[in-house]
Scaffold this motif. Structure first.
Motif: not given
Length: 209
Positions: A137-138, A159-162, A170-181, A183-190
């Motif tokens: 992402i950086g 990422v740490r703030l997220v 008390s956010l769902d950890p799966s949603i957070v992991s999904l979002s970070v994943g 964003v990472t794949l989208s950045t790589v593709a871009l």
């Protein structure tokens, strides 16, 4: 001259097994009192561990931008063949890169332990995705040859703030992991799309000439 990623992954799995064998389900907090005391100290209102992290990032940036060895490492990552033809020892560059990586892991380990009341076998288990996500992402290219120290620091902070927001609200950890994943794949593709577009533009310019 083996695949660095596979060797790292295999070694990580072996050390993880040793970690489980030694620590089991216990929490270790019997280390010198000076270490957690150091983690609580501040310098002009800033924690020592934050100051160390910032200084490490600055030194790393200076290493790659101001030293010959740092530029050789980047040259090897960008184009090993061109680097070798220019007189750069690729084996030495790879060795230095892995040694530097190990040193950074050591620094991160010390400041992490200093900031926690105790550690157990689960520590660091959820950092694998973040360790890839922050550089990507950086602005770091997975193909090598380009780094973005300050961009990585900012991305790691985001990422740490997220992660803090997940725990606080008390956010769902799966949603957070999904979002970070995603964003990472989208950045790589871009990044890959930009690289291919640049190559096509360069080929078009060469064809015009």
């Amino acid at each position: 001259q083996l695949n660095g990623f596979i060797i790292t992954l295999g070694t990580y799995t072996i050390l993880l097994g040793f970690q489980y064998r030694l620590v089991k389900t216990f929490t270790i907090d019997k280390y010198p009192a000076s270490l957690p005391a150091f983690g609580k100290k501040e310098f002009i209102g800033f924690p020592y561990i934050l100051v160390i992290a910032i200084i490490t990032a600055i030194l790393l940036s200076l290493f790659f931008s101001r030293t010959i060895m740092g530029r050789r490492v980047l040259a090897t990552g960008g184009n090993p063949l061109a680097a070798r033809l220019s007189g750069v020892s690729n084996n030495r560059s790879v060795f230095i890169a892995h040694t530097l990586s190990g040193f950074l892991i050591g620094v991160a380990s010390v400041i992490t332990i200093a900031s926690l009341p105790g550690i157990n076998r689960s520590i660091g288990g959820d950092w694998l995705l973040a360790s890839f996500a922050a550089p990507i992402i950086g602005g770091v290219l997975m193909s090598g040859g380009t780094i973005a120290i300050y961009g990585t620091v900012i991305a790691a902070g985001v990422v740490r703030l997220v992660d803090i927001a997940r725990a606080q609200y008390s956010l769902d950890p799966s949603i957070v992991s999904l979002s970070v994943g995603v964003v990472t794949l989208s950045t790589v593709a871009l990044s890959e799309w930009r690289r291919r577009r640049t190559e096509r533009q360069n080929e078009g310019i060469k064809a015009t000439k």
